[in-house]
Design a protein around this motif. Structure first.
Motif, mmCIF file in Angstrom:
data_model
loop_
_atom_site.group_PDB
_atom_site.id
_atom_site.type_symbol
_atom_site.label_atom_id
_atom_site.label_comp_id
_atom_site.label_asym_id
_atom_site.label_seq_id
_atom_site.Cartn_x
_atom_site.Cartn_y
_atom_site.Cartn_z
ATOM 1 N N GLY A 375 -32.605 -8.914 32.016
ATOM 2 C CA GLY A 375 -32.497 -10.363 32.129
ATOM 3 C C GLY A 375 -33.514 -10.994 33.054
ATOM 4 N N ASN A 405 -32.858 -13.418 25.666
ATOM 5 C CA ASN A 405 -32.561 -14.161 26.889
ATOM 6 C C ASN A 405 -32.517 -15.671 26.667
ATOM 7 O OD1 ASN A 405 -32.509 -12.506 29.656
ATOM 8 N ND2 ASN A 405 -33.813 -11.424 28.189
ATOM 9 N N THR A 648 -27.359 -12.967 43.112
ATOM 10 C CA THR A 648 -27.133 -12.951 41.669
ATOM 11 C C THR A 648 -26.260 -11.757 41.290
ATOM 12 O OG1 THR A 648 -29.263 -14.020 41.240
ATOM 13 C CG2 THR A 648 -28.254 -12.812 39.409
ATOM 14 N N ARG A 650 -25.169 -9.307 38.255
ATOM 15 C CA ARG A 650 -25.651 -8.872 36.948
ATOM 16 C C ARG A 650 -24.705 -7.827 36.385
ATOM 17 N NH1 ARG A 650 -31.158 -10.143 36.548
ATOM 18 N NH2 ARG A 650 -32.007 -10.923 38.518
ATOM 19 N N GLU A 675 -25.486 -17.283 40.503
ATOM 20 C CA GLU A 675 -26.016 -17.062 39.151
ATOM 21 C C GLU A 675 -25.430 -15.753 38.664
ATOM 22 O OE1 GLU A 675 -30.144 -16.704 36.553
ATOM 23 O OE2 GLU A 675 -30.262 -16.826 38.735
ATOM 24 N N ILE A 677 -25.518 -13.132 35.456
ATOM 25 C CA ILE A 677 -26.247 -12.748 34.242
ATOM 26 C C ILE A 677 -25.455 -11.662 33.531
ATOM 27 C CG2 ILE A 677 -28.400 -11.836 33.303
ATOM 28 C CD1 ILE A 677 -29.822 -12.972 35.755
ATOM 29 N N ARG A 679 -25.161 -9.345 30.076
ATOM 30 C CA ARG A 679 -25.755 -8.851 28.823
ATOM 31 C C ARG A 679 -24.626 -8.298 27.967
ATOM 32 N NH1 ARG A 679 -29.861 -3.883 28.985
ATOM 33 N NH2 ARG A 679 -27.933 -2.730 29.313
ATOM 34 N N PHE A 684 -28.283 -12.056 26.083
ATOM 35 C CA PHE A 684 -28.050 -12.345 27.499
ATOM 36 C C PHE A 684 -27.445 -13.734 27.656
ATOM 37 C CE2 PHE A 684 -30.935 -8.876 28.323
ATOM 38 C CZ PHE A 684 -30.489 -8.386 29.546
ATOM 39 N N HIS A 686 -27.164 -16.353 30.829
ATOM 40 C CA HIS A 686 -27.510 -16.684 32.216
ATOM 41 C C HIS A 686 -26.637 -17.869 32.632
ATOM 42 C CE1 HIS A 686 -31.389 -14.318 32.423
ATOM 43 N NE2 HIS A 686 -31.152 -14.330 31.113
ATOM 44 N N CYS A 692 -24.537 -22.329 30.620
ATOM 45 C CA CYS A 692 -25.019 -21.034 30.145
ATOM 46 C C CYS A 692 -26.294 -21.225 29.347
ATOM 47 C CB CYS A 692 -23.967 -20.334 29.269
ATOM 48 S SG CYS A 692 -24.533 -18.714 28.646
#
Length: 698
Positions: A375, A405, A648, A650, A675, A677, A679, A684, A686, A692
């Motif tokens: 991402g 993405n 962030t 993830r 944030e 992220i 997947r 993805f 975000h 989003c």
């Protein structure tokens, strides 16, 4: 030959050659001048040719390898040697020395000089070594000229000359000529067989390598470690675990696994054949492992989708004195890309820069792909721009990364730049382009590129391209057109194509075509739980609760188990795994408390649980609890607990993000100022400031 039965590995090798004759230890360079002086004083330099040749050999062919200092001294000896004139033996010594030092051009020039020397004539050893020079230079035209000379001199009956010519033709790609010569050899020794096999290896003709070896077994021809190494490599490329296992057992019984090269080839063979446990057992028994052995294991785990084990063995490698190379790094980056292990992948990138490893096309493309799949599109673009050379796969990796993405327009602009750079797109490139159109609801662009693929580039659409088009039309709500598109496909649609239509029916609440899609899928893929769940959710979306329950019941009666939701999150280089309704994590109590706090906080800014994807046989409260315990919510809660404020978060999920988790994560990103992220199986997401990147279109 394919049906040839392999002899039992316990039998002795047919015609195994005797060990090579040991070469006496030669003098060190510091001793050569002393020997030279002694011979000059005694007069042996001029009266004893054998003494001169021994001195020349000591200077030109020292053990273990020729150095530039040795070679320079040998050349001076040769040029200023005694009279009578130089002999074929002295020429042969220096030609061998040039070959050994990696200077085949100089060896060839010396042969030409020898032809001009009226006092001496090349013999069969000269010819054989000159042919080896042509092999090293891959110069077929000169090689043919040397063969003509050998024929003229009557050397074509010499075993060494024939073996060298076979090897030269085979390694230069003319396997037909090599085969013709091979069949002229009356008694074929291991060198002749190995020469042919080596030629097939160099040309990537792995099937021919195996067939040659089976032919050797049929006629009980001699073979050695070099033969087995080549055949083991071929077995790995062909996935021939049966023959590979026989070689491993034979090598084990004959004590040949002490050879690191052969053991490494067998580890690689097992890994490429998917026999990872056997590969690991052999790997663990090796007394000495080089970078090739480590890379084979890491690559094997990565290609078998055992990426966590790939990273674990890479960490183990860090504790040794073996330094990874670019091949190792490509496999490690691939594993990091699958797992979303950003920190580990960043360390790999840093290592590449620190060690100044060359950024080859393959390594650079792996970096682009890694960042895109984590991402980090900005970093993917930086890696792309830093590459000195890019190929189609590099451009394709970034196009697909942009598409997944949520940067559809940028992906199509990149595709245009690729065409302007005169880089020819492949069928895989067009998959990336069509994905970009699908994720961005760019219907007209998708139709145009799908047509262009065939009309402008002559690329015949594969099932993946048709699947992309069905997904594109279905996402855009063009359900009837998507259905007709499938009906008009020139190839038989598979379960994935029909599932793309069924998924679109769920989103757009089209029960009739959804039912037809499931009817088509079940015979093709009867055990995939997602098929039934999608139709059940389609019924639920229009309030047909009875039908929804019937589909779930049918699924249960057929023994089809729902694939559990699983989310991975990396924190400080460690990957943590969460399942829906997780009950095994050591910090379970704290995590569920954090989830409860999280849900209460987002309810205050408008969150309403969407229980459409929850179990149908429980009350509303239990449905709300169930959706709050989806794997991504547990992973996000753990991320909030363990990461610094503002960092962030993830994570990656094995399934498509559900509507409830998507809505909740948007609000979590806003309430906690993070944030996030994610997947999922398709793309993805975000999440930032309550929005989003997919614009709620997924």
């Amino acid at each position: 030959m394919a049906a040839t039965a392999l002899p039992a590995a316990r039998l002795p090798a047919p015609g195994m050659p005797s060990p090579a004759r040991q070469t006496p230890r030669r003098a060190a360079l510091r001793d050569v001048p002393q020997l030279h002086a002694t011979l000059l004083k005694s007069g042996a330099m001029t009266t004893s040719p054998d003494s001169f040749h021994s001195l020349l050999e000591a200077a030109a062919l020292p053990a273990p390898a020729t150095s530039s200092a040795h070679l320079s001294y040998a050349i001076r000896l040769f040029r200023l040697g005694p009279h009578p004139p130089r002999s074929a033996r002295s020429y042969n010594i220096l030609i061998r020395s040039f070959l050994r030092a990696g200077h085949p051009e100089d060896a060839l020039h010396l042969f030409v000089e020898m032809l001009d020397d009226t006092a001496v004539s090349p013999d069969q050893h000269t010819v054989a070594n000159t042919v080896k020079s042509c092999s090293r230079m891959c110069d077929l035209s000169v090689g043919r000229g040397v063969q003509a000379y050998a024929f003229k001199r009557g050397f074509m009956v010499d075993q060494f000359v024939l073996n060298s010519l076979i090897h030269m033709y085979a390694s230069c790609g003319d396997v037909v000529a090599a085969h013709v010569l091979f069949h002229t050899v009356q008694v074929k020794g291991v060198i002749a067989w190995n020469a042919m096999i080596a030629g097939y290896v160099k040309n990537g003709d792995w099937k021919e390598v195996v067939e040659m070896f089976k032919g050797m077994l049929e006629v009980r021809a001699p073979f050695d470690e070099v033969t087995l190494l080549s055949v083991a490599t071929a077995c790995g490329r062909l996935g021939d675990a049966n023959l590979g296992q026989w070689i491993a057992e034979y090598a084990e019984e004959k004590g040949m696994l002490r050879s690191r090269n052969l053991a490494t080839a067998l580890v690689d063979m097992y890994a490429k054949c998917g026999e990872l446990d056997k590969a690991r057992r052999l790997f663990d028994r090796m007394h000495s492992r080089d970078v090739v052995a480590w890379s084979a294991m890491i690559s094997g785990y990565t290609q078998s989708d055992r990426c966590r084990e790939a990273l674990a063995i890479f960490n183990e490698m860090q504790g040794t004195e073996v330094n990874p190379n670019d091949v190792t790094m490509v496999s490690v980056l691939s594993a990091c890309a699958v797992l979303g292990a950003l920190e580990t992948g960043k360390w790999v990138h840093s290592y590449i820069r620190r060690k100044d490893l060359p950024l080859t096309v393959i390594l650079g493309t792996a970096l682009v792909d890694f960042y895109a799949k984590c991402g980090c599109i900005k970093d993917a673009v930086k890696a792309f721009e830093s590459m000195p050379v890019r190929n189609t796969w590099t451009w394709t990796a970034l196009i697909k990364g942009m598409a997944s993405n949520g940067r559809s327009r940028e992906a199509l602009e990149l595709f245009s730049s690729m065409l302007e750079a005169n880089i020819e797109p492949t069928d895989v490139t067009f998959i990336g382009v069509l994905l970009a159109c699908s994720h961005g609801c760019l219907v007209e662009e998708g139709r145009r590129h799908f047509t262009s693929m065939t009309q402008d580039y002559g690329i015949c659409p594969r099932i993946e391209h048709y699947g992309c088009m069905v997904d594109l039309l279905g996402r855009a709500g063009l359900i009837d057109e998507a259905y007709q598109f499938i009906r008009n496909m020139p190839i038989e649609p598979n379960a994935v194509v029909w599932r793309a239509l069924l998924s679109a029916c769920t989103v757009h609440k089209n029960v009739e075509i959804g039912e037809e899609a499931l009817k088509q899928i079940v015979p093709l893929d009867p055990c995939h739980s997602g098929n039934y769940i999608l139709l059940s959710n389609t019924y639920a979306s229009v309030g047909q609760w009875k039908n929804a329950a019937m589909v779930r019941k049918e699924m249960k009666e057929k023994g089809v188990e729902k694939i559990p939701g699983c989310s991975l999150i990396e924190l400080e280089g460690t990957i943590f795994e969460f399942f829906a309704e997780d009950s095994e994590h050591p910090q379970l109590t704290e995590i569920y408390e954090k989830v409860h706090e999280m849900i209460e906080n987002i309810k205050m800014v408008g969150y309403i649980p969407n229980t459409a994807d929850a179990r149908l046989d429980v009350d509303e409260y239990e449905k709300q609890v169930s959706v709050s315990h989806h794997s991504e919510k547990l992973a996000i809660a753990f991320g909030l607990m363990k990461s610094r404020p503002g960092a962030t978060i993830r994570l990656s999920k094995n399934l498509r993000v559900c509507i409830d988790c998507h809505s909740a994560t948007k609000l979590i990103s806003k309430v906690y100022n993070r944030e996030i992220i994610v997947r999922d199986r398709n793309r993805f997401h975000h999440f930032k400031d309550g929005l989003c990147s997919c614009n709620d279109y997924w």
